[in-house]
Design a protein around this motif. Structure first.
Motif, PDB file in Angstrom:
ATOM      1  N   GLN A  42       0.796  -1.229   0.000  1.00  0.00           N
ATOM      2  CA  GLN A  42       0.000   0.000   0.000  1.00  0.00           C
ATOM      3  C   GLN A  42       0.832   1.284   0.000  1.00  0.00           C
ATOM      4  O   GLN A  42       0.303   2.353  -0.264  1.00  0.00           O
ATOM      5  CB  GLN A  42      -0.942   0.014   1.202  1.00  0.00           C
ATOM      6  N   GLN A 109      -8.890  -5.876  -1.912  1.00  0.00           N
ATOM      7  CA  GLN A 109     -10.088  -5.752  -2.743  1.00  0.00           C
ATOM      8  C   GLN A 109     -11.341  -6.148  -1.965  1.00  0.00           C
ATOM      9  O   GLN A 109     -12.389  -5.515  -2.108  1.00  0.00           O
ATOM     10  CB  GLN A 109      -9.935  -6.588  -4.016  1.00  0.00           C
ATOM     11  N   GLU A 111     -11.671  -5.843   1.308  1.00  0.00           N
ATOM     12  CA  GLU A 111     -11.923  -4.725   2.222  1.00  0.00           C
ATOM     13  C   GLU A 111     -12.675  -3.600   1.511  1.00  0.00           C
ATOM     14  O   GLU A 111     -13.632  -3.037   2.052  1.00  0.00           O
ATOM     15  CB  GLU A 111     -10.601  -4.149   2.755  1.00  0.00           C
ATOM     16  N   GLU A 112     -12.223  -3.283   0.309  1.00  0.00           N
ATOM     17  CA  GLU A 112     -12.856  -2.211  -0.457  1.00  0.00           C
ATOM     18  C   GLU A 112     -14.287  -2.581  -0.832  1.00  0.00           C
ATOM     19  O   GLU A 112     -15.197  -1.744  -0.755  1.00  0.00           O
ATOM     20  CB  GLU A 112     -12.020  -1.892  -1.698  1.00  0.00           C
ATOM     21  N   GLU A 113     -14.495  -3.826  -1.202  1.00  0.00           N
ATOM     22  CA  GLU A 113     -15.843  -4.296  -1.543  1.00  0.00           C
ATOM     23  C   GLU A 113     -16.765  -4.208  -0.328  1.00  0.00           C
ATOM     24  O   GLU A 113     -17.906  -3.762  -0.438  1.00  0.00           O
ATOM     25  CB  GLU A 113     -15.780  -5.739  -2.064  1.00  0.00           C
ATOM     26  N   MET A 115     -16.512  -2.184   2.166  1.00  0.00           N
ATOM     27  CA  MET A 115     -16.757  -0.778   2.482  1.00  0.00           C
ATOM     28  C   MET A 115     -17.775  -0.156   1.532  1.00  0.00           C
ATOM     29  O   MET A 115     -18.470   0.795   1.888  1.00  0.00           O
ATOM     30  CB  MET A 115     -15.434  -0.006   2.464  1.00  0.00           C
ATOM     31  N   LYS A 116     -17.897  -0.714   0.332  1.00  0.00           N
ATOM     32  CA  LYS A 116     -18.862  -0.197  -0.634  1.00  0.00           C
ATOM     33  C   LYS A 116     -20.310  -0.391  -0.174  1.00  0.00           C
ATOM     34  O   LYS A 116     -21.216   0.214  -0.745  1.00  0.00           O
ATOM     35  CB  LYS A 116     -18.668  -0.864  -1.999  1.00  0.00           C
ATOM     36  N   GLU A 120     -20.609   7.026   0.916  1.00  0.00           N
ATOM     37  CA  GLU A 120     -19.387   7.781   1.200  1.00  0.00           C
ATOM     38  C   GLU A 120     -19.522   8.527   2.530  1.00  0.00           C
ATOM     39  O   GLU A 120     -18.578   8.581   3.319  1.00  0.00           O
ATOM     40  CB  GLU A 120     -19.094   8.759   0.064  1.00  0.00           C
ATOM     41  N   GLN A 123     -19.096   6.084   5.364  1.00  0.00           N
ATOM     42  CA  GLN A 123     -17.684   5.732   5.506  1.00  0.00           C
ATOM     43  C   GLN A 123     -16.932   6.808   6.287  1.00  0.00           C
ATOM     44  O   GLN A 123     -16.150   6.501   7.192  1.00  0.00           O
ATOM     45  CB  GLN A 123     -17.039   5.547   4.134  1.00  0.00           C
TER      46      GLN A 123
END
Length: 146
Positions: A42, A109, A111-113, A115-116, A120, A123
């Motif tokens: 990262q 990926q 984690e990002e999924e 969070m979706k 916004e 979040q």
């Protein structure tokens, strides 16, 4: 009431930790090795051992042992800083990049999924509340007499 909320919070933190720990174990990584590879992946710039310690609040001994093991297994290598010969930067080798691409990137990926699922605004609120909680807890703990 507050103690019940705190207990639920502890349970949630433990459950969240277990997702990371179990994933690392299922991929034959210690949790410190997982976080080291995650950090390297990262970071836009190379990191030093000291920076790793600061990022993850692991002890220097834990980070040092993990780095030695990752180096021994040829997942990372150290390179001296051109500006300061005391600093060694950590880089993924080709083998380490393959490991990171196969294990760390899919987790990021996921984690990002996950969070979706939140808007916004949600979040931002989530991050804000967690940060505030940590700051308030840190402040309260610092007031405890030794």
């Amino acid at each position: 009431m507050t103690s019940s909320i705190i207990q639920k919070l502890h349970k949630s933190y433990k459950e969240l930790d277990s997702i990371y720990i179990d994933y690392a174990k299922n991929h034959n990584l210690s949790i410190s090795n997982f976080w080291i590879l995650y950090s390297i992946n990262q970071s836009s710039e190379p990191l030093t051992q000291a920076e790793m310690c600061n990022i993850w609040t692991f002890t220097q001994q834990t980070i040092n042992t993990s780095l030695k093991n990752l180096e021994k297994d040829r997942y990372i290598e150290f390179r001296l800083s051109p500006n300061n010969k005391k600093n060694k930067y950590i880089y993924l080798t080709q083998k380490g990049k393959a490991l990171s691409d196969g294990i760390i990137l899919p987790f990021i990926q996921a984690e990002e999924e996950a969070m979706k699922a939140f808007s916004e605004e949600q979040q931002k609120m989530y991050n804000k509340f967690i940060k505030q909680h940590f700051e308030q807890l840190s402040s309260a703990v610092s007031k405890i007499k030794k």
